[in-house]
Design an enzyme around this catalytic site. Structure first.
Site, PDB file in Angstrom:
ATOM      1  N   HIS A  82     -62.185  -7.057 -59.697  1.00 27.87           N
ATOM      2  CA  HIS A  82     -63.445  -6.328 -58.250  1.00 27.87           C
ATOM      3  C   HIS A  82     -63.222  -7.265 -57.280  1.00 27.87           C
ATOM      4  O   HIS A  82     -63.193  -7.234 -56.510  1.00 27.87           O
ATOM      5  CB  HIS A  82     -65.320  -6.256 -58.726  1.00 27.87           C
ATOM      6  CG  HIS A  82     -65.702  -7.481 -58.718  1.00 27.87           C
ATOM      7  ND1 HIS A  82     -65.456  -8.159 -60.375  1.00 27.87           N
ATOM      8  CD2 HIS A  82     -66.115  -8.465 -58.016  1.00 27.87           C
ATOM      9  CE1 HIS A  82     -65.765  -9.055 -60.066  1.00 27.87           C
ATOM     10  NE2 HIS A  82     -66.677  -9.315 -58.457  1.00 27.87           N
ATOM     11  N   ASP A 218     -62.794  -6.725 -66.769  1.00 29.92           N
ATOM     12  CA  ASP A 218     -62.776  -6.541 -65.048  1.00 29.92           C
ATOM     13  C   ASP A 218     -61.696  -8.083 -65.028  1.00 29.92           C
ATOM     14  O   ASP A 218     -62.070  -8.932 -64.979  1.00 29.92           O
ATOM     15  CB  ASP A 218     -64.550  -7.536 -64.197  1.00 29.92           C
ATOM     16  CG  ASP A 218     -64.469  -7.681 -63.178  1.00 29.92           C
ATOM     17  OD1 ASP A 218     -63.336  -7.010 -62.632  1.00 29.92           O
ATOM     18  OD2 ASP A 218     -65.426  -7.043 -62.533  1.00 29.92           O
ATOM     19  N   SER A 651     -66.927 -14.643 -60.245  1.00 33.73           N
ATOM     20  CA  SER A 651     -66.591 -14.221 -59.875  1.00 33.73           C
ATOM     21  C   SER A 651     -64.199 -13.790 -60.212  1.00 33.73           C
ATOM     22  O   SER A 651     -64.205 -14.969 -59.133  1.00 33.73           O
ATOM     23  CB  SER A 651     -66.056 -12.709 -59.508  1.00 33.73           C
ATOM     24  OG  SER A 651     -68.132 -12.766 -59.505  1.00 33.73           O
TER      25      SER A 651
END
Length: 725
Positions: A82, A218, A651
């Site tokens: 992402h 991810d 992240s």
């Protein structure tokens, strides 16, 4: 006094589980024996050398709101899927849908450049507290205080950035108790190497987001490039891979329960230093309004995207971001309530207050500062609705956001550079213009007009003392869906703001030139910009007051604590120490810390969000695990939990073992841990990581990414002959 307080917070550390987002400088002041006992196998000075201002921690890099990590000496960076989504979307179309299908560059010439993508490599940290505070004139009011501090920060940054390809910032710690100049090398040529299919990178979608058990891959791999002489340079086919001094070799053996790990990265913002009443305001106002406004925007984007394949791609990035913020807000609300966090903060605050009262005159300023902070919060609460809605005007509908941006850019560029808002200074122009250009890919007019309609409806429902003048002037004071929709249609039909070439011309024009265009959307943007400027002035005055008051209160809090206290996250480099472990989310339930391919297949329904790509399911069902099977699990691990202290911005953070080898990539927290931003709870504080063995299994058994595996040092010998499968 400041140094004494800092040392008080950094004396030999007790066992704190994973609590604490430690700065590079703080790591060196933690007890080495404690770190060894936790599982650190390398000397702390290898993590950070204060003489050089660098170390292994510099292998964790800032990739624009996310974290990444060098995993080879040749510039390979691993981050989240992402976090690389903008590059993936940039090169996607209905005929070449990289979002859905993923992408693998079989050779370097095939790597895809990312417009505006950047990688920042940390270089040094310098305490500039004395310089910043000395810049505040005696007797300055709160607005003057803020302006003086901001100006000094700009001056320090400007001096720091005289060197080429340098990106600096002055970071504020503990509400203004300390200021640090952060110096980084910025690499401007970043290219996509590998992205898994979306149904791997987002497996489970919003249903699984912030949840456990998780089976999401991810991750994505990008590469940073430089000019042939090693200096930072924009994209060129003559550029060469960046030579990374520090990188994290891949730990092919992975992890097991109770293993020590470290998560390195750039956590965005936490709120543990807030007063209880300030936390309560976020609970009662901020998060409910985010759920309301962003939830409506999500429904609009999803509905319009389903009507048009190109439109669905155009809104994908914004929709992904909104979903994340929306669900986060729900988790914050549940966590604040479940953990009684506001009540606990009241108790902790009262304990400091009573302790400070016993100190007499020594802590009088701290007690007074707390009372003033409470009064300031009360004033802010009264103006919340209008200010939140006005701020959302440039976060949702792209048209008004673009128009207001070029309008504010014109107004700010009439001022000397150091007097401008930071985001409109010359140093920001390349980014700003990249964004103005990149937004063309995100424009879908049907959805955008509906977002603006929703915004106008909300604005016209505000009370008489809360009006947004730009809305009243262009759409009237009372809502009629038919009339407002017609005005929006006319505004979009008559504008050139949404035409890329014209918008880029506007970015170089004056306010007078923009006004003379008689462009209806631009006219709305010009009026909206004036109100945004006025709102910024209000917030500057408040921030000036906070910078005056918060440090006094924090001195008392730190002195009262008598144990290590890591400062709130502020997007600077941090490290948190943790263990791989599961947790109990509720009575009668225990979650183990690892998930597997078998668990992923068990979730497979053939429909989003649980649709395993055929090329993945085929290999998994055949149990072609290669060398990536965990002998204890007898399966390939997909994700794992640790009790690291993380938040947004982490992240893509590298999760590494005690030897400094990469064992995973952080990408989320569990639902029960979302409110960790307000206070660490060791019972439920768990971050979610992609296991390095799943990454390698994907590259090896699914993608046959021979060249990439060789570069990573995982595959040896002559080039592999691909099998027919």
């Amino acid at each position: 006094m400041k140094k004494t307080l800092l040392l008080l917070s950094l004396i030999a550390a007790p066992a704190l589980a994973g609590e604490g987002k430690w700065t590079p400088q703080q790591v060196l002041e933690l007890d080495p024996a404690w770190l060894r006992a936790q599982g650190l196998q390398i000397p702390p000075k290898k993590l950070w050398d204060p003489q050089r201002g660098t170390g292994l921690l510099a292998g964790a890099v800032n990739v624009g709101g996310c974290t990444g990590a060098f995993i080879s000496a040749s510039g390979l960076v691993i981050t989240n899927h992402h976090c690389a989504f903008g590059i993936i979307q940039e090169h996607s179309s209905p005929k070449r849908d990289l979002i859905t299908d993923g992408y693998l560059a079989s050779k370097r010439e095939d790597e895809l450049p990312g417009k505006g993508a950047r990688v920042q490599v940390p270089r040094s940290f310098k305490d500039v507290t004395k310089d910043v505070l000395a810049a505040v004139p005696a007797g300055a009011d709160d607005l003057a205080r803020y302006k003086a501090i901001e100006l000094k920060q700009k001056e320090l940054v400007a001096e720091c950035e005289k060197r080429p390809a340098t990106r600096c910032q002055v970071a504020t710690f503990d509400g203004g108790l300390n200021y640090t100049l952060v110096d980084a090398v910025e690499l401007a040529d970043v290219r996509l190497v590998y992205a898994p299919p979306r149904s791997v990178g987002e497996y489970g979608g919003e249903e699984d987001n912030w949840m456990w058990p998780r089976h999401t891959g991810d991750f994505a791999i990008i590469r940073a490039y430089t000019a042939p002489d090693g200096t930072s340079a924009p994209y060129s086919d003559k550029n060469v891979p960046y030579k990374a001094e520090f990188f994290f070799p891949l730990a092919t053996e992975g992890v097991k329960p109770n293993d020590f790990v470290m998560v390195l990265g750039y956590p965005g913002r936490t709120y543990r230093a807030l007063l209880a009443d300030e936390m309560a305001s976020r609970q009662s106002q901020v998060y409910p309004r985010i759920r309301d406004v962003y939830g409506e925007a999500i429904r609009i984007l999803e509905a319009e995207g389903e009507k048009d394949a190109a439109g669905k791609i155009a809104v994908a990035s914004q929709l992904k971001s909104l979903h994340n913020v929306y669900k986060n807000a729900g988790g914050q609300l549940e966590g604040l309530k479940r953990g009684h966090i506001v009540e606990k903060q009241h108790t902790a605050e009262n304990a400091v207050t009573e302790w400070a009262k016993k100190g007499g005159a020594k802590w009088a300023d701290a007690l007074k500062a707390r009372e003033e902070l409470l009064a300031l919060q009360g004033e802010t609460t009264k103006l919340f609705e209008r200010e939140f809605l006005l701020g959302s005007a440039t976060r949702l509908a792209r048209g008004p956001a673009l128009a207001a941006t070029v309008a504010r850019l014109a107004a700010e560029h009439a001022k000397p550079d150091l007097e401008r808002r930071p985001e409109f200074m010359d140093r920001e122009l390349p980014r700003l213009k990249d964004r103005l250009e990149r937004e063309q890919k995100n424009l879908f007019l049907a959805a955008d007009k509906r977002l603006l309609l929703a915004f106008v409806k909300r604005a016209q429902a505000l009370g008489p003392n809360e009006r947004i003048a730009a809305v009243d002037a262009h759409f009237g004071k009372t809502f009629s869906e038919k009339d407002v929709a017609a005005k929006i249609d006319a505004m979009y039909a008559g504008t050139k703001v949404l035409t890329l070439d014209e918008r880029m011309k506007m970015a170089g024009e004056t306010v007078a030139q923009l006004t003379a265009r008689k462009d209806p959307l631009l006219a709305f943007g010009l009026d909206l910009a004036k109100e945004l400027d006025a709102l910024d002035d209000i917030e500057d005055r408040r921030d000036g007051a906070t910078l005056r008051l918060r440090p006094e209160w924090r001195k008392a809090v730190l002195a009262h604590a008598g144990k290590p206290v890591a400062p709130d996250a502020n997007s600077t480099l941090r490290v948190t120490f943790a263990k791989v472990q599961g947790y109990s989310p509720r009575d009668g339930a225990i979650y183990t810390p690892q998930t597997t391919l078998s668990g992923m297949l068990a979730k497979h329904t053939g429909e989003e969000p649980f649709d395993v790509p055929e090329k993945v399911s085929k290999v998994a069902e055949a149990k072609r695990f290669g060398t990536w099977m965990d002998p204890r699990l007898k399966d390939v691990p997909v994700d794992f939990l640790a009790d690291a202290d993380t938040t947004g911005g982490n992240s893509g953070s590298p999760t590494v073992n005690g030897k400094g080898q990469l064992v995973g990539v952080n990408f989320d927290r569990v639902w029960e841990n979302v409110a960790n931003d307000f206070g660490y709870n060791p019972d439920v504080a768990r971050n979610v990581n992609v296991d390095v063995r799943y990454i390698l299994w994907m590259l090896d058994q699914v993608e046959d990414a021979d060249a990439l595996l060789r570069e990573l040092g995982v595959r040896k010998g002559p080039p592999m002959v691909r099998e027919t499968r």
